[in-house]
Design a protein around this motif. Structure first.
Motif, PDB file in Angstrom:
ATOM      1  N   ARG A  25      48.107 -26.572  -0.626  1.00 33.11           N
ATOM      2  CA  ARG A  25      48.958 -25.958   0.405  1.00 33.11           C
ATOM      3  C   ARG A  25      48.691 -24.463   0.522  1.00 33.11           C
ATOM      4  NH1 ARG A  25      53.837 -28.912  -2.019  1.00 33.11           N
ATOM      5  NH2 ARG A  25      53.723 -30.946  -1.010  1.00 33.11           N
ATOM      6  N   ALA A  26      48.527 -23.809  -0.607  1.00 40.16           N
ATOM      7  CA  ALA A  26      48.258 -22.371  -0.601  1.00 40.16           C
ATOM      8  C   ALA A  26      46.927 -22.074   0.089  1.00 40.16           C
ATOM      9  CB  ALA A  26      48.249 -21.826  -2.029  1.00 40.16           C
ATOM     10  N   VAL A  28      45.348 -23.978   2.380  1.00 38.24           N
ATOM     11  CA  VAL A  28      45.465 -24.267   3.813  1.00 38.24           C
ATOM     12  C   VAL A  28      46.164 -23.110   4.518  1.00 38.24           C
ATOM     13  CG1 VAL A  28      46.563 -25.762   5.532  1.00 38.24           C
ATOM     14  CG2 VAL A  28      45.388 -26.772   3.579  1.00 38.24           C
ATOM     15  N   GLU A  29      47.266 -22.660   3.930  1.00 42.86           N
ATOM     16  CA  GLU A  29      48.017 -21.557   4.542  1.00 42.86           C
ATOM     17  C   GLU A  29      47.169 -20.291   4.615  1.00 42.86           C
ATOM     18  OE1 GLU A  29      51.968 -18.918   3.638  1.00 42.86           O
ATOM     19  OE2 GLU A  29      52.073 -21.075   3.251  1.00 42.86           O
ATOM     20  N   ALA A  30      46.463 -19.984   3.545  1.00 45.53           N
ATOM     21  CA  ALA A  30      45.624 -18.784   3.528  1.00 45.53           C
ATOM     22  C   ALA A  30      44.508 -18.896   4.562  1.00 45.53           C
ATOM     23  CB  ALA A  30      45.038 -18.577   2.130  1.00 45.53           C
ATOM     24  N   ARG A  31      43.902 -20.060   4.665  1.00 42.89           N
ATOM     25  CA  ARG A  31      42.829 -20.244   5.641  1.00 42.89           C
ATOM     26  C   ARG A  31      43.356 -20.086   7.058  1.00 42.89           C
ATOM     27  NH1 ARG A  31      41.695 -24.359   8.633  1.00 42.89           N
ATOM     28  NH2 ARG A  31      42.726 -25.940   7.355  1.00 42.89           N
ATOM     29  N   GLN A  32      44.510 -20.679   7.326  1.00 41.15           N
ATOM     30  CA  GLN A  32      45.090 -20.573   8.661  1.00 41.15           C
ATOM     31  C   GLN A  32      45.482 -19.135   8.979  1.00 41.15           C
ATOM     32  OE1 GLN A  32      48.139 -23.598   8.417  1.00 41.15           O
ATOM     33  NE2 GLN A  32      46.741 -25.194   9.112  1.00 41.15           N
ATOM     34  N   GLN A  33      46.047 -18.425   8.010  1.00 40.95           N
ATOM     35  CA  GLN A  33      46.415 -17.022   8.229  1.00 40.95           C
ATOM     36  C   GLN A  33      45.183 -16.152   8.466  1.00 40.95           C
ATOM     37  OE1 GLN A  33      48.968 -15.672   5.062  1.00 40.95           O
ATOM     38  NE2 GLN A  33      50.717 -16.836   5.818  1.00 40.95           N
ATOM     39  N   GLN A  38      37.881 -24.986   8.697  1.00 38.72           N
ATOM     40  CA  GLN A  38      37.250 -25.377   7.434  1.00 38.72           C
ATOM     41  C   GLN A  38      35.760 -25.070   7.413  1.00 38.72           C
ATOM     42  OE1 GLN A  38      38.504 -29.481   7.369  1.00 38.72           O
ATOM     43  NE2 GLN A  38      40.220 -29.023   5.994  1.00 38.72           N
ATOM     44  N   GLU A  56      41.681 -28.941  -0.020  1.00 36.07           N
ATOM     45  CA  GLU A  56      42.865 -28.867   0.838  1.00 36.07           C
ATOM     46  C   GLU A  56      43.670 -30.164   0.822  1.00 36.07           C
ATOM     47  OE1 GLU A  56      41.964 -27.406   4.745  1.00 36.07           O
ATOM     48  OE2 GLU A  56      41.539 -25.388   4.000  1.00 36.07           O
ATOM     49  N   ALA A  84      50.742 -17.924  -4.589  1.00 37.00           N
ATOM     50  CA  ALA A  84      51.267 -18.799  -3.537  1.00 37.00           C
ATOM     51  C   ALA A  84      51.464 -20.215  -4.065  1.00 37.00           C
ATOM     52  CB  ALA A  84      50.329 -18.798  -2.332  1.00 37.00           C
ATOM     53  N   ASP A  88      55.465 -22.667  -5.269  1.00 33.19           N
ATOM     54  CA  ASP A  88      55.902 -24.049  -5.084  1.00 33.19           C
ATOM     55  C   ASP A  88      56.764 -24.424  -6.293  1.00 33.19           C
ATOM     56  OD1 ASP A  88      55.440 -27.061  -5.784  1.00 33.19           O
ATOM     57  OD2 ASP A  88      54.945 -26.887  -3.653  1.00 33.19           O
TER      58      ASP A  88
END
Length: 96
Positions: A25-26, A28-33, A38, A56, A84, A88
């Motif tokens: 999750r961390a 995915v969030e970092a990549r999206q930010q 991918q 991921e 991050a 959780d």
């Protein structure tokens, strides 16, 4: 090389899943930010896209060297990714 699952207790195996899920999750969030898909993250980090997908999904672990590569590609420090994941609650409980 990772140790075979038979070397771990059932509790350790459950904790592994929780920790990998939190790290996934961390990431995915970092990549999206970072505004990357991918494939872009794979190219920037030197990991394969399939490795990114496995991470991921929480299906794989990552070496510290590769985490540094990912963090650099994401414009972060490795400690930020781990922080991050530690945020959780379920993952943090595995440290008790």
């Amino acid at each position: 090389m990772p140790a075979p699952d038979q070397r771990f207790t059932p509790r350790q195996l459950r904790e592994r899943v929780v920790r990998r899920t939190a790290l996934a999750r961390a990431l995915v969030e970092a990549r999206q930010q970072a505004g990357l898909n991918q494939s872009q993250l794979a190219a920037a980090s030197g990991l394969s896209r399939s490795a990114i997908v496995r991470l991921e999904r929480g299906d794989a672990s990552i070496s510290s060297d590769r985490l540094w590569d990912l963090a650099k590609a994401l414009g972060m420090r490795p400690s930020q990714i781990y922080a991050a994941a530690e945020a959780d609650e379920a993952a943090a409980q595995t440290l008790d």
